[in-house]
Design a protein around this motif. Structure first.
Motif, PDB file in Angstrom:
ATOM      1  N   THR A 771      39.154  50.640  43.614  1.00 54.86           N
ATOM      2  CA  THR A 771      38.458  50.117  43.678  1.00 54.86           C
ATOM      3  C   THR A 771      36.576  49.808  42.900  1.00 54.86           C
ATOM      4  O   THR A 771      35.821  49.051  43.278  1.00 54.86           O
ATOM      5  CB  THR A 771      37.393  51.099  44.508  1.00 54.86           C
ATOM      6  N   LYS A 774      37.283  46.274  40.842  1.00 56.86           N
ATOM      7  CA  LYS A 774      37.282  45.236  42.378  1.00 56.86           C
ATOM      8  C   LYS A 774      35.095  45.054  42.536  1.00 56.86           C
ATOM      9  O   LYS A 774      34.936  44.221  42.546  1.00 56.86           O
ATOM     10  CB  LYS A 774      37.796  45.869  42.887  1.00 56.86           C
ATOM     11  N   GLN A 778      33.344  42.041  41.623  1.00 54.14           N
ATOM     12  CA  GLN A 778      32.294  41.065  42.507  1.00 54.14           C
ATOM     13  C   GLN A 778      31.116  40.985  41.625  1.00 54.14           C
ATOM     14  O   GLN A 778      29.999  39.805  42.174  1.00 54.14           O
ATOM     15  CB  GLN A 778      32.241  42.208  43.202  1.00 54.14           C
ATOM     16  N   ASN A 793      40.200  41.348  35.148  1.00 50.68           N
ATOM     17  CA  ASN A 793      41.172  40.755  36.107  1.00 50.68           C
ATOM     18  C   ASN A 793      42.140  40.948  35.121  1.00 50.68           C
ATOM     19  O   ASN A 793      43.100  41.945  35.682  1.00 50.68           O
ATOM     20  CB  ASN A 793      41.128  39.491  36.294  1.00 50.68           C
TER      21      ASN A 793
END
Length: 814
Positions: A771, A774, A778, A793
């Motif tokens: 979480t 990610k 963003q 990534n």
């Protein structure tokens, strides 16, 4: 004193490289059979013994060296040979004390049977041999030379100013024979400072002059430390410290280049709790006054001379001291002659007598300052207030008509004296001018002092200055106090300037005030108010110069940068640069180029960033702008950090800190502390990383810098994570995330999310880790930082495969 003692401070030696080099060279020549005498001269407390001690420590590491030493301050003038006998006796018994280094020395000659039978010498038997002084000298000489034939011999004679004339003559006799032996004699001699006693007044001067004419001695005069060396000594004494900008320069100025004074000041500061330790880091307390330290330093020496010598002074001599006491250092002799009542020749003779009695000392051609026995404040306290006002007025008038005192020194002195009279208009004028001169010379702490005095005059007498002059000073004060980190003070100066505005004040002054107000709001993280101030100026367009427009756009660019809107920041900076070029504003141009480099760097264009920094370095250098150079050094360090070249990053952070620390640039200093902490973390210097982050925390609290505090918590979280303090790490990182979010700093939020992801990986909270990572992806995507997106990534892919952390340290931009 928490590991700091007077003895340990006395062992600190800085700024003596030339002297040590000369001693080492002479020692090497002596070891090769070319002996000599080195005379170490200097005033009391200058560090002669520390210099000799450091040299002797190194010399005795040479295999087989022999040392003999004697202190003439402890000798009896009725027994002039006793110190030399002590040396010979020590050499004679040295094998039993240190068989690795020292050689037994026997007394030579057929007439010494009684000594060989008894196994030692004593003064009574020595003098009973013969009354002839020559025989005593021959025996001592023979013993010393025999020792040097066995192994290289080093003889240390300290406090030779206390030696009798007979001892000096024997030293002369000894030196006539050392040139072909492996023997080096080092004699230390205390001499009064320049302008006190001359060599011809001393009882041993004839012997010294004869030895000098015969080429028997090499002389090393140990002078006072320059300010840079004194600062280095304080850095050695307090390796972990963060003193306020003016504290170290104050200690250096009071010590006046004398190491013993510096040692005593540090001892007093620690003993009186003026400096204190917190988490093993030294800090100073606010409000420690120069006069208090000066009084404590001189207090033990002051009473006796004050009672005896001052009571016998002529009225002219006392007047000289009183005028000198109210004058900033150094005292100009010609100026004293012009203000003291009396005939010129009489004043000059009294001045010379004061120097002879060491109440004053000469520090240059016709320049004087107080000797060790007297403080200016002790004299000023006894001058009646009305006379004190009159004296300051007299000196100020004399300076205004003098051709000897010119440039910044003239301005500073006039500001000093007029500000101590009731001539408020003159005082404001010269204090304002002094502040301007100090700023031009980048003496920011001194400039703040002048400005504070000028503002006090406005408080006492508001009409002491025209409104335009008052607004100009307050605007300047707002700028200066902001860059020094006094943001509340800066905001108050802006408010005072605005209150003075009316229809009779030029609109250009209002623009200047609004620009400074906007920049101060920006530093206080008040983004909305900063934007409002800048945009109000741009919208009015009244009396807005090209320079003003460039300043506003530069401020807006900085605002967008801190809010992570790099496209808008870049646009504002480029428009500001065009205007600065047209306005021929070199300093502003250099600052804007530096900011453009920071934008390029945060977006991953490191080569372009370094190219921009290389453009502004010669601009700052040409202006002598050290604060500008410090900002560039910091940004270069940031770029190297983003390239993971932590050694270079740390080096440039250090260069930046050297300037910001000495100049009192607290905001830049706090930011550099933070980034250096991160660099040290990556270099696996974890204790140092904690030290610098703690120093940043303390400074940020004083500044009230919320954005900086968010960075502190982020870095502290990384430090705690590395040392497996999971709960502490989580607490700091969550606090950082909260603060970055409230400040709308998207880059800080992205970096913290990444760090929280790394923490979650290490403690096995897999879903939480995904979480956070990610969320970081963003945020970085929205910022256009694709390199960061790609890196995270990759971490996610490896993590899904291996379920283990990939990167032990943060790679995120700082």
């Amino acid at each position: 004193m928490a590991g700091i003692t007077q003895q340990s401070l006395g062992n600190i030696l800085v700024g003596r490289e030339r002297e040590l080099s000369l001693l080492r060279k002479t020692w090497q020549q002596a070891r090769q059979g070319s002996g000599s005498l080195v005379l170490i001269t200097g005033e009391e407390g200058i560090g002669k013994k520390a210099l000799v001690r450091r040299f002797v420590e190194g010399a005795l590491r040479d295999e087989g060296a022999i040392l003999g030493s004697a202190n003439f301050a402890q000798s009896n003038s009725c027994e002039p040979y006793a110190p030399f006998l002590k040396i010979v006796t020590k050499l004679q018994h040295s094998v039993s004390h240190d068989t690795s280094n020292l050689q037994t020395v026997c007394v030579p000659g057929p007439a010494n049977a009684s000594f060989q039978q008894s196994g030692n010498w004593d003064l009574q038997s020595l003098y009973s041999l013969q009354a002839e002084r020559q025989l005593v000298q021959q025996r001592l000489l023979s013993s010393v030379l025999q020792a040097s034939q066995e192994k290289p011999l080093l003889i240390e004679l300290s406090d030779m100013q206390s030696a009798s004339i007979t001892a000096w003559r024997f030293l002369h006799y000894l030196c006539e024979s050392v040139s072909e032996h492996s023997l080096l004699i080092i004699a230390s001699l205390q001499q009064a400072d320049t302008g006190t006693s001359t060599p011809k007044d001393l009882p041993y001067s004839d012997v010294l002059q004869r030895m000098n004419r015969e080429g028997l001695l090499n002389k090393i005069d140990v002078g006072r430390l320059d300010p840079a060396d004194a600062r280095d000594a304080l850095r050695v004494a307090f390796p972990k410290s963060d003193f306020s900008g003016g504290f170290v320069p104050m200690l250096v100025e009071i010590a006046d280049g004398i190491p013993a004074h510096l040692v005593k000041l540090v001892t007093l500061a620690v003993g009186k709790n003026f400096v204190y330790q917190q988490d093993e880091i030294w800090f100073n307390r606010d409000g420690v006054e120069r006069e208090l330290l000066l009084k404590l330093l001189r207090e033990p020496n002051e009473k006796q001379p004050t009672r005896k010598i001052l009571s016998k002074l002529t009225a002219t001599a006392r007047s000289i001291l009183e005028y000198a006491a109210i004058t900033p250092k150094p005292i100009d002799g010609a100026l004293l002659v012009s203000v003291v009542d009396g005939r010129r020749i009489q004043i000059i003779k009294n001045l010379a007598r004061l120097v002879e009695n060491q109440l004053l000392r000469q520090i240059g051609e016709d320049k004087f300052w107080f000797g060790p026995f007297l403080t200016p404040s002790a004299l000023i306290e006894k001058i009646a207030p009305d006379r004190l006002l009159s004296m300051h007025r007299e000196i100020a008038a004399a300076i205004e008509t003098s051709e000897r005192i010119a440039g910044p020194d003239r301005t500073y002195r006039l500001a000093h004296h007029w500000s101590r009279t009731n001539e408020h208009g003159q005082a404001f004028r010269y204090l304002s001018e002094a502040a301007k001169v100090a700023i031009t010379n980048f003496a920011f702490l001194e400039a703040r002092h002048f400005i504070q005095q000028a503002v006090c005059i406005l408080d006492i007498k508001p009409d002491a200055a025209h409104k335009e002059d008052a607004v100009r000073l307050l605007t300047q004060a707002a700028w200066l106090t902001r860059i020094l980190g006094y943001w509340g003070e800066s905001k108050e100066y802006c408010s005072r300037a605005r209150r003075l505005m009316d229809d009779n004040v030029d609109d250009c002054y209002m623009n200047q005030v609004l620009i400074q107000e906007g920049l101060t709001h920006f530093r206080r993280n008040d983004w909305g108010q900063a934007r409002a101030a800048f945009e109000h100026c741009l919208s009015s367009r009244i009396c807005l110069s090209l320079f003003d427009q460039a300043m506003i756009l530069n401020g807006l660019g900085s605002l967008h940068f801190e809010m992570s809107d790099y496209k808008k920041a870049n646009k504002c900076f480029e428009e500001a640069l065009d205007l600065a070029n047209t306005a021929n504003a070199t300093r502003l141009k250099a600052n804007i180029i530096n900011s453009l480099g920071a934008v390029k760097n945060v977006r991953g264009n490191h080569v372009q960033a370094l190219a921009l920094y290389s453009q502004c370095i010669p601009l700052f250098d040409g202006l002598g702008d050290l604060p500008g150079m410090a900002k560039v050094y910091h940004n270069i360090g940031m770029t190297y950090a983003d390239e993971c070249n932590w050694d270079e990053a740390n080096k440039f952070y250090g260069k930046s800190l050297k300037v910001s620390d000495e100049m009192g640039l607290a905001p830049l200093k706090s930011t550099t502390f933070l980034n250096r902490a991160m660099a040290l973390l990556h270099l696996k210097k974890f204790d140092e990383a904690r030290e610098y982050n703690f120093k940043a925390h303390r400074l940020l609290q004083r500044l009230g810098d919320n954005l900086g505090m968010a960075e502190y918590h982020k870095i502290q979280g990384v430090i705690e994570r590395h040392e497996s303090r999971w709960q502490e790490a989580a607490g700091h990182l969550q606090e950082a995330s909260k603060q970055f979010e409230s400040l709308r700093n998207q880059l800080g939020s992205a970096e913290t999310a990444y760090e929280l992801g790394q923490l979650s990986i290490e403690i096995g909270e897999h879903d939480t880790a995904v979480t956070w990572l990610k969320q970081a992806i963003q945020s970085y995507s929205e910022l256009g930082l694709e390199d960061k997106v790609k890196m995270i990534n990759t971490i996610l892919q490896n993590y899904h495969q291996d379920k283990r952390p990939v990167a032990p340290f943060t790679e995120a931009n700082q």
